[in-house]
Design a protein around this motif. Structure first.
Motif, mmCIF file in Angstrom:
data_model
loop_
_atom_site.group_PDB
_atom_site.id
_atom_site.type_symbol
_atom_site.label_atom_id
_atom_site.label_comp_id
_atom_site.label_asym_id
_atom_site.label_seq_id
_atom_site.Cartn_x
_atom_site.Cartn_y
_atom_site.Cartn_z
ATOM 1 N N LYS A 252 0.819 -1.213 0.000
ATOM 2 C CA LYS A 252 0.000 0.000 0.000
ATOM 3 C C LYS A 252 0.852 1.262 0.000
ATOM 4 C CE LYS A 252 -4.574 1.079 1.646
ATOM 5 N NZ LYS A 252 -5.655 0.786 2.552
ATOM 6 N N GLN A 253 1.996 1.206 0.663
ATOM 7 C CA GLN A 253 2.874 2.377 0.726
ATOM 8 C C GLN A 253 3.635 2.595 -0.572
ATOM 9 O OE1 GLN A 253 3.030 4.688 3.141
ATOM 10 N NE2 GLN A 253 1.329 3.530 4.021
ATOM 11 N N SER A 254 4.294 1.555 -1.045
ATOM 12 C CA SER A 254 5.302 1.770 -2.086
ATOM 13 C C SER A 254 4.845 1.420 -3.505
ATOM 14 C CB SER A 254 6.554 0.953 -1.740
ATOM 15 O OG SER A 254 6.228 -0.421 -1.776
ATOM 16 N N SER A 255 3.756 0.677 -3.637
ATOM 17 C CA SER A 255 3.369 0.275 -4.996
ATOM 18 C C SER A 255 2.643 1.402 -5.739
ATOM 19 C CB SER A 255 2.443 -0.947 -4.957
ATOM 20 O OG SER A 255 3.142 -2.079 -4.514
ATOM 21 N N ALA A 256 2.765 1.385 -7.063
ATOM 22 C CA ALA A 256 2.043 2.350 -7.891
ATOM 23 C C ALA A 256 0.551 2.087 -7.772
ATOM 24 C CB ALA A 256 2.494 2.239 -9.335
ATOM 25 N N LYS A 257 -0.241 3.162 -7.910
ATOM 26 C CA LYS A 257 -1.688 3.030 -7.722
ATOM 27 C C LYS A 257 -2.441 2.925 -9.045
ATOM 28 C CE LYS A 257 -0.976 3.182 -3.340
ATOM 29 N NZ LYS A 257 0.495 3.336 -3.465
#
Lengths: 540, 540
Positions: free
Chosen positions: A207-212
């Motif tokens: 949730k923090q580091s992945s692309a959305k």
């Protein structure tokens, strides 16, 4: 088989690296170096001692162990190189950028199979062949330019069947400020397909580091169930996905087949699959870029758009596009509207579009946005169209817009159409990690498409087991004279597939009809069964 | 009332000219000066002695006679200025760029009417108010930038209801190399409307010197018959026309009404009018630019397109777009195809798309185009998609393309997608008076739209007098029970409107049926008339 050696290698060797930057092996190495790769970087080239400042090995045998090998050598040498690297150098990942495999001829196909079997034997990942490579936060492993600025916060992951299409899309996307988190070129993709990259993004989602957001250019959907599963899963985690599936017509499918050996998928099936998964369907690079640009902003959660502009014509065309696509540009009136009007120049209109005239100022734009954000509760999002006739610069306007886009809870989509007059100011705006929509109608269509692409079908519903035996037995029952299935048979199939239908009863007299009506409840419809057509006796 | 003083004035005065280039009266004068206007140029400003190097008159009274006056002064001073100029200085044409007239309020409306009445009294032309002005070969009379390079050979005339939209369209069009012959900003257009400019272009049409394409942005079609007449006439002279009619939805129409006071026209009616006239219907600036770009090339006279590329993905998407829009990408095979294949690298495909691979050369492109021009008789036009992965420059490819586009009889449409990697080469290409299509699908759609917009309806047919009395009498006849007109009544109306329909006879026995069949000829269809529905007795 995607592994950490492929995506986050501690060491890389470029086989066939060159000092000539006009060669793939030269540009690949150059990109890895200038991309600031932090691991150990090796090169192999039998004819060189030093390549781009790096000591050059003459053969694979001389190399130390290495996690990822990028192959830029003729196809016929690839299988042996993979065998040697995997066997003697513990290499666990390969990117083969060479062409001349299954896309070329039967001989190439055999080479490709041999290469993949070798990789599989050593449990190694093999990306490509016939691809441009991979770009991510860890290394810039492509032989093409441009390399976009990578940004996991507002950028998208990009998976592409076609390397050249990936390049062209990045070039066009960068013009409007679209950002990327990573780029995966699939090429022939026999070991690692587009679906596999998607699955990896799903499984490693953080949730923090992945692309959305994720965009894809596909020529083939070999594993539709896998695509459906992971696209749905990602979307349910808050990721947004859009894709082109090219080769939808007979002629286009022939083109795709000669390009990457893709098999035809029916366009209807693709659209159904995308709808079920929640993927936004696109038909061109430009559409995909527009939708990805919409993804880079806050999500539109309601239908009511305020169109804010100093240029009437753009507002009219945009309003048409939104209304045609099913979004609203609701009329604003009453006390709050009158209040807002007082802050604007005489002749302005706040009835939505909110037109604050060619003489409108940056301060007025700020006030209008504040009203839409805080006072007009019915407004869900704003589009601001602001260009320049060339009389004065609009930097102060774009500064206000920039701050408002940052702090407002409601999404604000910017249309900055003055590609000549406001070129400098648009560059400033893009430098603030914003994307621009140069054409208002293109934005309008993309907004409608993204809004009306629903959430994925419920997973439980997807995994309902279907009694195929029962359906088959119905299909094998004797047909009516005209060859159609009977209504009763159709109903059995619909029920087995859990497709809801209206309740129905057959009534042959008034009493039965009344009793059936009580059971069904109202509203209901009575239809005639028999030889006379319903319309001939006033039925419906 | 358009006259030569408006479009080709021997002298111009700017009333309200300024030394401040950030003011409309300043930029207007600046543009006229830098545009190299050859007539006498005067300025009036009560507070200046010299404006931009030109002696400044303090009042209209001091001026010599002048043909065209451009007014950049507050609305309330305009009517008197027009009276003075027309009466004492023999001024026969006015461009009022000031706003604050009918688009503002009732008071402004009165000022506008007064101004127009004055102009009419002196038989003077009045363009605007609330417009950006006029750009043509004779003078650059706008207060905005950019001023496009004017080109009557390959450029288009551009008529726009909205000044800002005209600016934004020019800005976006110039990015892809679109050229203009003239620009007419209509503004409120109460004396000179968009239709009037079109009529003027029609009446003064000269095969040698007139532009061969016209684009329009319209918010209102006040004189549809006039539009139809002159658009049809121009198109029959070989001119091609495309237009946006904005304000097609209810919301958009409200927006248009607040913008230029336009009345709503139904979108259906607009589309029908455009179809009848032969005008290509567009919904966005981008579409209009694409269609105008197609107009700048040779006319597509057949459906069969050769897609020539080194980038498979673009070819697949383009082929899909063409096939979906009704054009063909016919499969090429046989002796000539085999012959061509020998000139290309191994792995190339000539089956159309003609894919000569990432390694394809400029020489090969030349050979492919020669084959499509001279040997593949079934091919009507070519699209060449050629970008760059960034390894080497593609100038030699674009040079070949440039020459071939010049000499080939079949149209060639260029898709040069590498806006970053080939930026320099694309600039070179555009400098040769070419237009670029950065997105292949956008081109594909524009090609289909232009191809399928037919020629204008025959003029004789348009002027058929319709017996409205007879139609009214049919409409007033007693209806059937269900409220519908009878088939017989419908047929009378269709016949009166000269809408062709199949011949029909009622037969109540076999002999009548046979005799009717002889009269009608084959093929024919027999339908059942009576209480039983046709499907219940096996009819069609």
């Amino acid at each position: 088989m995607i592994n950490s050696q492929l995506l986050n290698p501690k060491s890389i060797v470029v086989i066939g690296a060159s000092n000539d930057l006009r060669k793939a092996g030269g540009k690949m190495l150059h990109n890895i170096i200038t991309g600031g790769y932090k691991g150990n970087l090796f090169v192999v080239n039998i004819r060189e001692r030093n390549v781009q400042g790096i000591k050059c090995y003459k053969s694979i045998q001389e190399l130390p162990n290495v996690e990822l090998a990028i192959l830029s050598i003729p196809a016929k040498y690839c299988p042996q190189a993979i065998e040697d690297l995997a066997k003697y150098k513990s290499t666990k990942a390969f990117i083969v950028i060479s062409a001349g495999f299954s896309e070329l001829n039967e001989e190439g196909n055999k080479l490709e199979q041999l290469m993949i079997n070798t990789a599989n034997k050593y449990h190694a990942a093999l990306a490509g062949p016939n691809c441009i490579g991979i770009i991510n936060q860890n290394y810039h492993g492509v032989f093409t330019t441009p390399i976009p600025v990578l940004d996991c916060n507002s950028g998208c992951d990009f998976i592409s069947s076609s390397g050249a299409t990936a390049v062209f899309l990045m070039e066009a996307g960068m013009q409007v400020g679209l950002r990327f988190a990573s780029v995966y070129s699939v090429g022939n993709g026999n070991q690692i397909s587009a679906e596999d990259y998607l699955a990896y993004l799903d499984e490693k989602f953080d949730k923090q580091s992945s692309a959305k957001s994720i965009i894809m250019y596909l020529e083939n959907i070999a594993k539709p169930q896998k695509l459906l599963k992971h696209a749905s899963s990602l979307i349910s985690k808050g990721v947004r996905i859009a894709a082109i599936k090219a080769g939808t017509t007979d002629a286009g499918s022939r083109a795709a087949s000669s390009h990457t050996g893709a098999m035809a998928n029916s366009d209807m099936a693709t659209r159904a699959l995308f709808r079920k998964a929640g993927i936004v369907y696109c038909s061109s690079r430009e559409e995909l870029i527009s939708v990805a640009s919409v993804f880079s902003y806050k999500k539109l959660t309601g239908k009511n758009i305020a169109v804010i502009t100093h240029a009437g014509g753009s507002a009219v065309m945009l309003t048409d596009a939104l209304a045609q696509g099913g979004l609203n540009v609701p009329k604003l009136e009453g006390k709050i509207a009158d209040e807002l009007l007082e802050y604007l120049h005489t002749g302005s209109s706040v009835s939505n579009p909110i037109d604050f005239l060619a003489t409108g100022t940056a301060e007025q734009l700020g006030i209008i946005i504040d009203y839409c954000e805080h006072k007009f509760d019915e407004i869900d999002a704003m589009v601001v169209v602001f260009g320049s006739p060339g009389l004065f610069d609009v930097e102060n306007v774009y500064k206000v817009l920039n701050v408002k886009m940052d702090i407002c809870k409601k999404p604000i989509f910017p249309v900055l159409p003055s590609l000549v007059n406001a070129a400098k100011e648009i560059q400033y705006f893009l430098s603030k990690s914003h994307v621009n929509f140069p054409d208002e109608v293109t934005l309008g269509k993309a907004l409608c498409e993204t809004y009306y692409t629903g959430t994925p079908t419920d997973e439980a519903q997807m995994h309902t087991t279907i009694n195929t035996e029962k359906i088959r037995s119905v299909l094998e029952m004797p047909r009516e004279k005209n060859g159609y299935l009977s209504v009763a048979a159709n109903n059995i199939i619909l029920d087995e597939l859990k497709i809801e239908r209206a309740k129905e009863f057959l009534a042959t007299n008034k009493e039965q009809a009344l009793s059936a009506a009580q059971e069904i409840g109202f509203p209901l419809v009575m239809k005639v069964v028999g030889p006379v057509h319903k319309s001939d006796c006033g039925g419906v």
